[in-house]
Motif scaffolding. Structure first.
Motif, PDB file in Angstrom:
ATOM      1  N   LEU A 151       0.855  -1.187   0.000  1.00  0.00           N
ATOM      2  CA  LEU A 151       0.000   0.000   0.000  1.00  0.00           C
ATOM      3  C   LEU A 151       0.890   1.235   0.000  1.00  0.00           C
ATOM      4  O   LEU A 151       1.099   1.888   1.022  1.00  0.00           O
ATOM      5  N   ASN A 152       1.404   1.533  -1.152  1.00  0.00           N
ATOM      6  CA  ASN A 152       2.364   2.617  -1.282  1.00  0.00           C
ATOM      7  C   ASN A 152       2.029   3.470  -2.505  1.00  0.00           C
ATOM      8  O   ASN A 152       2.168   3.034  -3.631  1.00  0.00           O
ATOM      9  N   ARG A 153       1.512   4.667  -2.250  1.00  0.00           N
ATOM     10  CA  ARG A 153       1.159   5.627  -3.305  1.00  0.00           C
ATOM     11  C   ARG A 153       0.235   5.011  -4.359  1.00  0.00           C
ATOM     12  O   ARG A 153       0.506   5.041  -5.558  1.00  0.00           O
ATOM     13  N   LEU A 154      -0.861   4.466  -3.872  1.00  0.00           N
ATOM     14  CA  LEU A 154      -1.893   3.910  -4.751  1.00  0.00           C
ATOM     15  C   LEU A 154      -2.942   4.967  -5.060  1.00  0.00           C
ATOM     16  O   LEU A 154      -3.297   5.783  -4.208  1.00  0.00           O
ATOM     17  N   ARG A 155      -3.466   4.924  -6.265  1.00  0.00           N
ATOM     18  CA  ARG A 155      -4.584   5.813  -6.607  1.00  0.00           C
ATOM     19  C   ARG A 155      -5.855   5.300  -5.933  1.00  0.00           C
ATOM     20  O   ARG A 155      -6.620   6.073  -5.352  1.00  0.00           O
ATOM     21  N   PHE A 156      -6.079   3.994  -6.013  1.00  0.00           N
ATOM     22  CA  PHE A 156      -7.180   3.350  -5.297  1.00  0.00           C
ATOM     23  C   PHE A 156      -6.988   1.847  -5.347  1.00  0.00           C
ATOM     24  O   PHE A 156      -6.048   1.331  -5.970  1.00  0.00           O
ATOM     25  N   VAL A 157      -7.875   1.135  -4.688  1.00  0.00           N
ATOM     26  CA  VAL A 157      -7.829  -0.321  -4.647  1.00  0.00           C
ATOM     27  C   VAL A 157      -9.179  -0.883  -5.093  1.00  0.00           C
ATOM     28  O   VAL A 157     -10.232  -0.311  -4.789  1.00  0.00           O
ATOM     29  N   ILE A 158      -9.136  -1.982  -5.828  1.00  0.00           N
ATOM     30  CA  ILE A 158     -10.349  -2.754  -6.109  1.00  0.00           C
ATOM     31  C   ILE A 158     -10.376  -3.881  -5.089  1.00  0.00           C
ATOM     32  O   ILE A 158      -9.521  -4.776  -5.105  1.00  0.00           O
ATOM     33  N   SER A 159     -11.334  -3.824  -4.177  1.00  0.00           N
ATOM     34  CA  SER A 159     -11.378  -4.756  -3.056  1.00  0.00           C
ATOM     35  C   SER A 159     -12.665  -5.578  -3.102  1.00  0.00           C
ATOM     36  O   SER A 159     -13.547  -5.341  -3.918  1.00  0.00           O
ATOM     37  N   ALA A 160     -12.756  -6.543  -2.190  1.00  0.00           N
ATOM     38  CA  ALA A 160     -13.997  -7.271  -1.970  1.00  0.00           C
ATOM     39  C   ALA A 160     -14.630  -6.739  -0.688  1.00  0.00           C
ATOM     40  O   ALA A 160     -14.042  -5.900   0.001  1.00  0.00           O
TER      41      ALA A 160
ATOM     42  N   ASN B 200     -11.930  11.083 -11.487  1.00  0.00           N
ATOM     43  CA  ASN B 200     -12.524  12.042 -10.550  1.00  0.00           C
ATOM     44  C   ASN B 200     -11.607  12.247  -9.345  1.00  0.00           C
ATOM     45  O   ASN B 200     -11.798  11.673  -8.277  1.00  0.00           O
ATOM     46  N   GLN B 201     -10.600  13.096  -9.504  1.00  0.00           N
ATOM     47  CA  GLN B 201      -9.604  13.285  -8.453  1.00  0.00           C
ATOM     48  C   GLN B 201     -10.201  13.894  -7.188  1.00  0.00           C
ATOM     49  O   GLN B 201      -9.822  13.526  -6.078  1.00  0.00           O
ATOM     50  N   SER B 202     -11.114  14.823  -7.341  1.00  0.00           N
ATOM     51  CA  SER B 202     -11.719  15.448  -6.157  1.00  0.00           C
ATOM     52  C   SER B 202     -12.499  14.421  -5.334  1.00  0.00           C
ATOM     53  O   SER B 202     -12.497  14.470  -4.097  1.00  0.00           O
ATOM     54  N   GLU B 203     -13.150  13.473  -6.013  1.00  0.00           N
ATOM     55  CA  GLU B 203     -13.887  12.425  -5.305  1.00  0.00           C
ATOM     56  C   GLU B 203     -12.923  11.479  -4.589  1.00  0.00           C
ATOM     57  O   GLU B 203     -13.162  11.073  -3.448  1.00  0.00           O
ATOM     58  N   LEU B 204     -11.824  11.147  -5.231  1.00  0.00           N
ATOM     59  CA  LEU B 204     -10.832  10.274  -4.608  1.00  0.00           C
ATOM     60  C   LEU B 204     -10.251  10.920  -3.345  1.00  0.00           C
ATOM     61  O   LEU B 204     -10.060  10.255  -2.326  1.00  0.00           O
ATOM     62  N   ILE B 205      -9.988  12.201  -3.400  1.00  0.00           N
ATOM     63  CA  ILE B 205      -9.469  12.925  -2.228  1.00  0.00           C
ATOM     64  C   ILE B 205     -10.498  12.926  -1.108  1.00  0.00           C
ATOM     65  O   ILE B 205     -10.178  12.749   0.071  1.00  0.00           O
ATOM     66  N   ARG B 206     -11.766  13.123  -1.475  1.00  0.00           N
ATOM     67  CA  ARG B 206     -12.837  13.114  -0.462  1.00  0.00           C
ATOM     68  C   ARG B 206     -12.943  11.749   0.207  1.00  0.00           C
ATOM     69  O   ARG B 206     -13.081  11.645   1.433  1.00  0.00           O
ATOM     70  N   LEU B 207     -12.879  10.679  -0.586  1.00  0.00           N
ATOM     71  CA  LEU B 207     -12.962   9.327  -0.040  1.00  0.00           C
ATOM     72  C   LEU B 207     -11.778   9.023   0.874  1.00  0.00           C
ATOM     73  O   LEU B 207     -11.922   8.370   1.911  1.00  0.00           O
ATOM     74  N   ASN B 208     -10.615   9.519   0.488  1.00  0.00           N
ATOM     75  CA  ASN B 208      -9.417   9.341   1.312  1.00  0.00           C
ATOM     76  C   ASN B 208      -9.589   9.974   2.696  1.00  0.00           C
ATOM     77  O   ASN B 208      -9.289   9.356   3.728  1.00  0.00           O
ATOM     78  N   LYS B 209     -10.079  11.187   2.720  1.00  0.00           N
ATOM     79  CA  LYS B 209     -10.264  11.896   3.997  1.00  0.00           C
ATOM     80  C   LYS B 209     -11.303  11.201   4.871  1.00  0.00           C
ATOM     81  O   LYS B 209     -11.124  11.075   6.095  1.00  0.00           O
ATOM     82  N   ASN B 210     -12.394  10.742   4.267  1.00  0.00           N
ATOM     83  CA  ASN B 210     -13.434  10.067   5.044  1.00  0.00           C
ATOM     84  C   ASN B 210     -12.949   8.735   5.606  1.00  0.00           C
ATOM     85  O   ASN B 210     -13.290   8.365   6.733  1.00  0.00           O
ATOM     86  N   ALA B 211     -12.167   8.005   4.815  1.00  0.00           N
ATOM     87  CA  ALA B 211     -11.634   6.720   5.284  1.00  0.00           C
ATOM     88  C   ALA B 211     -10.713   6.913   6.479  1.00  0.00           C
ATOM     89  O   ALA B 211     -10.752   6.143   7.446  1.00  0.00           O
ATOM     90  N   LYS B 212      -9.893   7.940   6.419  1.00  0.00           N
ATOM     91  CA  LYS B 212      -8.974   8.233   7.523  1.00  0.00           C
ATOM     92  C   LYS B 212      -9.727   8.556   8.815  1.00  0.00           C
ATOM     93  O   LYS B 212      -9.275   8.234   9.915  1.00  0.00           O
ATOM     94  N   LYS B 213     -10.880   9.187   8.679  1.00  0.00           N
ATOM     95  CA  LYS B 213     -11.687   9.521   9.856  1.00  0.00           C
ATOM     96  C   LYS B 213     -12.412   8.298  10.417  1.00  0.00           C
ATOM     97  O   LYS B 213     -12.699   8.230  11.605  1.00  0.00           O
ATOM     98  N   LEU B 214     -12.733   7.345   9.539  1.00  0.00           N
ATOM     99  CA  LEU B 214     -13.525   6.182   9.950  1.00  0.00           C
ATOM    100  C   LEU B 214     -12.773   5.321  10.960  1.00  0.00           C
ATOM    101  O   LEU B 214     -13.328   4.900  11.981  1.00  0.00           O
ATOM    102  N   ILE B 215     -11.503   5.035  10.674  1.00  0.00           N
ATOM    103  CA  ILE B 215     -10.699   4.186  11.556  1.00  0.00           C
ATOM    104  C   ILE B 215      -9.368   4.892  11.785  1.00  0.00           C
ATOM    105  O   ILE B 215      -8.521   4.939  10.899  1.00  0.00           O
ATOM    106  N   LYS B 216      -9.158   5.399  12.988  1.00  0.00           N
ATOM    107  CA  LYS B 216      -8.003   6.250  13.247  1.00  0.00           C
ATOM    108  C   LYS B 216      -6.797   5.496  13.786  1.00  0.00           C
ATOM    109  O   LYS B 216      -5.665   5.936  13.632  1.00  0.00           O
TER     110      LYS B 216
END
Length: 336
Positions: A236-245, A306-322
Motif C-alpha cells: 500500500l504505497n502511493r496507490l490511486r485506489f484499490v479494487i477490493s472485496a 474524478n480526483q476530487s472524489e478520490l481525495i474526499r474518499l481518502n479523507k473520510n476513510a482516515k476519519k472512519l478508523i483512526k
C-alpha cells in the motif's frame, strides 16, 4: 497473575482467511504484554492452509482432529484446556453454537468473535468490531462493539498509502476468490488507462494463480502479481485506489485511507460493501454475478478520473478508523 490465551480458529477455502488473520494480529499484541504467556493457536490438523499461515507468522499452534464444533474435535480440545492454570479461549468461527461454548466454559473463560450472525452462545466476552455492531444488539453488557475494537495491524496506519496522481492501482479480492473474479476484472480494466500500473494480490486459497500470471505476460501488462503475502500493507504505497472485496480487508484499506471500488463476491459481503459506500470511503463497482463489461468500464474510468472524489474518499476513510483497536481489546481481556 499470568494468563494462557488460546485461539481456536481455522482458515482456508471453507472458513475464509479473515478469521485467522485478525486472530494473528491480536495475538501479536497479547504477546507484547507481560501478563500473558505466548498465545497458542489450536487448529484442525487437516488444514494445511492454517499451518502455512501460522508458520509464516511464527505462531505457536497445537492440532486437533476436525473442524470447530465437531464430535472428534471437542474431546481433544477439552484435553488441551484441562490443565489447572488461568486461561482464556478465543474462538473465531462461523460454526459457534451455544452448546459448544457451554461445554468449554467448564474449563476456561470464553471470548468469541461475531460478525453478521448472532450465536446466542453466552461467552464471558463477545467481540463484534464491525461498523454496524452497536445497532446489532439491544444489550451491550459483556460485549466489545464497534470499530474502536478493530483488529487491524498498526502497519496499515500509514501516511503514504494514497496518491491521487499515481497511475498505480491494486486488486485484492480476499483469500479465496473462488471464481477468479480478479482475472475477469483485470481483463476489462487493463486497457482503459494508458500506462496503468496494476498490483494483484492473490490469497492462499486462490484457485488458479497461473492464469493471472499468464494473462499479464501475454498482454504485456505493467503489473506485479503477489502470491499469498502475509502482510499486504507493504504494497500500500502511493496507490490511486484499490479494487477490493467486501470482506474484512475493506477495513484495512480504509485505515490506510485508500479509496475503494468494491466487487462483492458473496452475499455475506453486501453489508460491508454497503456500509463502506454509505460512509463515503468507497463505491461499489459490481457484484460477481453481474460482470457487465460496459458498466464496469464506465464506473472504472469515472472513478479513476474524478480526483476530487478520490481525495474526499481518502479523507473520510482516515476519519472512519483512526488507530488499531488491539490494545483496547487486550485491556478488556484482562478484566474478564
Amino acid at each position: 497473575m499470568t494468563h494462557h490465551v488460546f485461539f481456536r480458529v481455522d482458515g482456508g477455502a471453507v472458513d475464509g482467511l479473515g478469521h485467522i488473520k485478525r486472530c494473528i494480529t491480536l495475538s501479536k499484541t497479547l504477546k507484547e504484554k507481560s501478563k500473558f504467556y505466548e498465545p497458542i493457536f489450536i487448529i484442525n490438523k487437516n488444514n494445511q492452509v492454517s499451518k502455512n499461515i501460522l508458520n509464516n507468522n511464527n505462531c505457536t499452534y497445537l492440532e486437533v482432529n476436525g473442524r470447530i464444533n465437531t464430535k472428534k474435535e471437542i474431546p481433544e480440545l477439552i484435553k488441551i484446556l484441562s490443565f489447572k492454570a488461568p486461561k482464556i479461549l478465543i474462538i473465531d468461527s462461523k460454526q459457534i453454537k451455544k452448546k459448544y461454548v457451554t461445554i468449554l466454559k467448564k474449563y476456561t473463560k470464553i471470548i468469541i468473535f461475531e460478525d453478521e450472525k448472532k450465536y446466542n452462545a453466552n461467552p464471558n466476552l463477545l467481540i463484534n468490531n464491525n461498523i454496524w455492531a452497536r445497532k446489532f444488539y439491544k444489550d451491550s453488557s459483556k460485549k466489545l462493539l464497534g470499530l474502536k475494537f478493530n483488529t487491524i495491524s498498526k502497519n496499515f496506519f500509514k501516511e503514504n498509502a494514497f496518491d491521487v496522481k499515481s497511475k498505480k492501482i491494486l486488486i485484492s479480492l480476499g483469500g479465496e476468490d473462488p471464481d477468479n473474479i480478479s482475472l475477469k476484472i483485470l481483463s476489462i480494466i487493463f486497457k482503459l488507462i494508458p500506462n496503468l500500473k496494476i498490483i494483484v494480490i492473490l490469497g492462499h486459497s486462490h484457485p488458479d494463480k497461473k492464469s493471472l500470471i499468464k494473462f499479464c505476460k501475454n498482454n504485456a501488462i505493467h503489473s506485479k502479481i503477489v502470491n499469498s503475502p502475509e502482510d499486504i500493507s507493504i504494497y500500500l504505497n502511493r496507490l490511486r485506489f484499490v479494487i477490493s472485496a467486501g470482506g474484512l480487508s475493506a477495513y484495512e484499506f480504509a485505515s490506510a485511507g485508500i479509496p475503494q471500488l468494491i466487487t462483492v463476491l458473496d452475499k455475506h459481503q453486501k453489508k460491508m460493501a454497503n456500509m463502506i459506500e454509505k460512509n463515503n470511503c468507497g463505491q461499489i463497482l459490481t457484484h460477481s454475478d453481474k460482470l457487465f463489461e460496459k458498466k464496469i468500464t464506465h464506473k472504472f474510468i469515472n472513478f479513476y478520473n474524478n480526483q476530487s472524489e478520490l481525495i474526499r474518499l481518502n479523507k473520510n476513510a482516515k476519519k472512519l478508523i483512526k488507530n488499531s483497536g488491539c490494545e483496547s481489546i487486550v485491556y478488556n481481556i484482562l478484566k474478564i
